[in-house]
Design a protein around this motif. Structure first.
Motif, mmCIF file in Angstrom:
data_model
loop_
_atom_site.group_PDB
_atom_site.id
_atom_site.type_symbol
_atom_site.label_atom_id
_atom_site.label_comp_id
_atom_site.label_asym_id
_atom_site.label_seq_id
_atom_site.Cartn_x
_atom_site.Cartn_y
_atom_site.Cartn_z
ATOM 1 N N ALA A 286 17.855 1.254 12.510
ATOM 2 C CA ALA A 286 16.763 -0.045 12.383
ATOM 3 C C ALA A 286 17.641 -1.077 12.293
ATOM 4 N N GLY A 287 17.059 -2.284 12.975
ATOM 5 C CA GLY A 287 17.661 -3.502 12.827
ATOM 6 C C GLY A 287 18.207 -3.910 14.245
ATOM 7 N N GLU A 288 18.531 -2.817 15.105
ATOM 8 C CA GLU A 288 19.323 -3.241 16.246
ATOM 9 C C GLU A 288 18.390 -3.443 17.413
ATOM 10 N N LYS A 289 19.007 -3.707 18.632
ATOM 11 C CA LYS A 289 18.011 -3.964 19.781
ATOM 12 C C LYS A 289 18.260 -3.110 20.721
ATOM 13 N N GLU B 121 -5.546 4.064 8.999
ATOM 14 C CA GLU B 121 -5.738 4.320 7.559
ATOM 15 C C GLU B 121 -4.790 5.510 7.181
ATOM 16 N N LEU B 122 -4.486 6.356 8.218
ATOM 17 C CA LEU B 122 -3.905 7.813 7.907
ATOM 18 C C LEU B 122 -2.297 7.106 7.633
ATOM 19 N N ARG B 123 -1.906 6.292 8.297
ATOM 20 C CA ARG B 123 -0.588 6.094 8.309
ATOM 21 C C ARG B 123 -0.359 5.010 7.031
ATOM 22 N N LEU B 124 -1.315 4.302 6.658
ATOM 23 C CA LEU B 124 -1.216 3.614 5.248
ATOM 24 C C LEU B 124 -1.240 4.470 4.256
ATOM 25 N N GLU B 125 -2.186 5.711 4.357
ATOM 26 C CA GLU B 125 -2.186 6.643 3.138
ATOM 27 C C GLU B 125 -0.799 7.593 2.999
ATOM 28 N N GLU B 126 -0.132 7.560 4.250
ATOM 29 C CA GLU B 126 1.254 8.396 4.140
ATOM 30 C C GLU B 126 2.328 7.626 3.637
ATOM 31 N N GLY B 127 2.237 6.215 3.415
ATOM 32 C CA GLY B 127 3.375 5.418 3.075
ATOM 33 C C GLY B 127 3.907 4.501 4.027
ATOM 34 N N MET B 128 3.129 3.828 4.823
ATOM 35 C CA MET B 128 3.710 2.891 6.020
ATOM 36 C C MET B 128 4.441 1.696 5.194
ATOM 37 N N ILE B 129 3.560 1.280 4.134
ATOM 38 C CA ILE B 129 4.048 -0.035 3.632
ATOM 39 C C ILE B 129 5.229 0.406 2.786
ATOM 40 N N GLY B 130 5.480 1.480 2.123
ATOM 41 C CA GLY B 130 6.572 1.963 1.337
ATOM 42 C C GLY B 130 7.758 2.019 2.450
ATOM 43 N N GLU B 131 7.643 2.545 3.809
ATOM 44 C CA GLU B 131 8.601 2.530 4.542
ATOM 45 C C GLU B 131 9.179 1.268 4.980
ATOM 46 N N VAL B 132 8.321 0.238 5.108
ATOM 47 C CA VAL B 132 8.698 -1.083 5.294
ATOM 48 C C VAL B 132 9.651 -1.547 4.297
ATOM 49 N N GLU B 133 9.166 -1.707 3.105
ATOM 50 C CA GLU B 133 9.964 -1.785 1.798
ATOM 51 C C GLU B 133 11.267 -1.237 1.654
ATOM 52 N N THR B 134 11.310 0.041 2.319
ATOM 53 C CA THR B 134 12.748 0.820 1.979
ATOM 54 C C THR B 134 13.624 0.187 3.374
ATOM 55 N N LEU B 135 13.129 -0.199 4.351
ATOM 56 C CA LEU B 135 13.846 -0.709 5.494
ATOM 57 C C LEU B 135 14.446 -2.328 4.910
ATOM 58 N N LEU B 136 13.435 -3.045 4.426
ATOM 59 C CA LEU B 136 14.019 -4.378 3.925
ATOM 60 C C LEU B 136 14.931 -4.104 3.017
ATOM 61 N N PRO C 132 13.947 -8.986 7.878
ATOM 62 C CA PRO C 132 12.308 -9.226 8.113
ATOM 63 C C PRO C 132 12.130 -9.673 9.473
ATOM 64 N N GLU C 133 12.800 -10.853 10.088
ATOM 65 C CA GLU C 133 12.472 -11.494 11.208
ATOM 66 C C GLU C 133 12.646 -10.183 12.612
ATOM 67 N N VAL C 134 13.747 -9.252 12.060
ATOM 68 C CA VAL C 134 13.927 -8.463 13.067
ATOM 69 C C VAL C 134 12.624 -7.269 12.870
ATOM 70 N N LEU C 135 12.168 -7.085 11.967
ATOM 71 C CA LEU C 135 11.035 -6.028 11.955
ATOM 72 C C LEU C 135 9.945 -6.656 12.365
ATOM 73 N N THR C 136 9.609 -8.048 12.154
ATOM 74 C CA THR C 136 8.631 -8.752 12.780
ATOM 75 C C THR C 136 8.636 -8.683 14.352
ATOM 76 N N PHE C 137 10.076 -8.999 14.832
ATOM 77 C CA PHE C 137 10.168 -8.735 16.171
ATOM 78 C C PHE C 137 9.530 -7.373 16.804
ATOM 79 N N TYR C 138 9.641 -6.402 15.963
ATOM 80 C CA TYR C 138 9.488 -5.057 16.424
ATOM 81 C C TYR C 138 7.613 -4.839 16.622
ATOM 82 N N GLY C 139 7.112 -5.860 16.052
ATOM 83 C CA GLY C 139 5.771 -5.997 16.298
ATOM 84 C C GLY C 139 4.703 -5.230 15.426
ATOM 85 N N LEU C 140 3.337 -5.216 15.770
ATOM 86 C CA LEU C 140 2.530 -4.543 15.092
ATOM 87 C C LEU C 140 2.498 -4.054 13.664
#
Length: 310
Positions: free
Chosen positions: A72-75, A208-223, A229-237
């Motif tokens: 994660a973080g690569e192009k 909704e299911l992805r949010l319940e499964e911990g999508m926000i926590g996944e992003v926190e772990t990546l950060l 953060p700019e690279v994650l933003t580049f990945y979109g959605l």
């Protein structure tokens, strides 16, 4: 020269591509090759919908490729995908295993059907910065200054494509493009479609299911692991909107509303791109996903077997 079979399952997000592809791979002695521009990254699981548990069916693990091959973080770009695809494709073909290409990144799928070597030409950012200051008429005039043999590929329909055409022409003016011999492919392309309102409902339910499964926590772990953060933003959605939420730019309610809208818009763009592929000569056999999943599987399997003459 012998043609090698390739089964392709494409469709917009939340259309059930993976489940269908896995069932077909099991039935046809196949293995999956992912055509998803974000599933190549490790640690980006929930947000990209890898759903790796779906690759196990009837107690059997269906092998998959081009998932979790980059940090994660690569192009990762379409040319890298194309090279990786052919490496896997040839390895499977030698072993008489059917490659099943599955994904919603239309540009990746389309690249396999295009004999375009220009995808290997690198981005020239200084040139792009200079060209962005011009208008579309200036770009068209500038393109005329190159020899016709270097611009016959050009698409003059948009500002972005004109810049890429000039970038290619400039590169070819100073470099020789080495031709790569590829195996001949005999594809059978399956497209999944559905009623727009039902597709939207499935998209929102899955979000909704992805949010319940911990999508926000996944992003926190990546950060926390150091991904910019700019690279994650580049990945979109999902990653773009969750980063905005974590930075305090969006409330949780705004996150859900804006992300849901963005994913639905993305699905619409995916369908537009698939229709463009058809205009470019790719034959897509469309199937309705609103029907029973067993019925869908039987229809697709039957169509493939009939086409193969098995």
């Amino acid at each position: 020269m012998e043609q090698h079979p390739l089964l392709v399952i494409l469709g917009p997000t939340a259309s059930g591509k993976t489940k269908l592809a896995v069932r077909l791979a099991e039935a046809l002695h196949g293995e999956l090759i992912s055509a998803d521009s974000r599933q190549v990254f490790r640690g980006m699981d929930i947000g990209t919908g890898k759903d790796l548990k779906e690759y196990k069916i009837n107690g059997k693990q269906i092998p998959y490729h081009l998932i979790n091959i980059r940090a994660a973080g690569e192009k990762y770009n379409v040319n890298e995908f194309k090279e990786d695809f052919y490496q896997v494709f040839e390895a499977l073909t030698v072993k008489k295993i059917l490659p099943v290409l599955c994904g919603g990144t239309g540009m990746y799928v389309h690249s396999i059907f295009q004999d375009h070597e220009y995808t290997a030409i690198p981005v020239n950012e200084p040139l792009r910065e200079e060209l962005r200051l011009k208008d579309i008429a200036d770009l068209r005039e500038l393109l005329k200054g190159y020899p016709a043999v270097l611009t016959q590929h050009a698409d003059l329909s948009s500002f972005k494509r004109l810049i890429r055409a000039i970038e290619i022409a400039e590169y070819l003016s100073h470099h020789e493009l080495v031709s790569v011999k590829r195996p001949l492919i005999k594809p059978f392309v399956v497209g999944l479609t559905s009623d727009v309102s039902l597709r939207r409902k499935r998209i929102l339910q899955r979000m909704e299911l992805r949010l319940e499964e911990g999508m926000i926590g996944e992003v926190e772990t990546l950060l926390e692991s150091g991904v910019d953060p700019e690279v994650l933003t580049f990945y979109g959605l999902e990653y773009k909107f969750v980063v905005a939420y974590l930075s305090g730019t969006l409330s949780y309610t705004e996150l859900k509303v804006q992300l849901g809208t963005a994913i639905c818009q993305f699905a619409k763009r995916q369908m537009t791109f698939f229709r463009k592929m058809e205009k470019d000569g790719v034959v897509i056999h469309w199937f309705d996903t609103d029907q029973d999943s067993d019925q869908l599987f039987s229809q697709v399997l039957g169509a493939y077997i009939h086409r193969k003459g098995l």
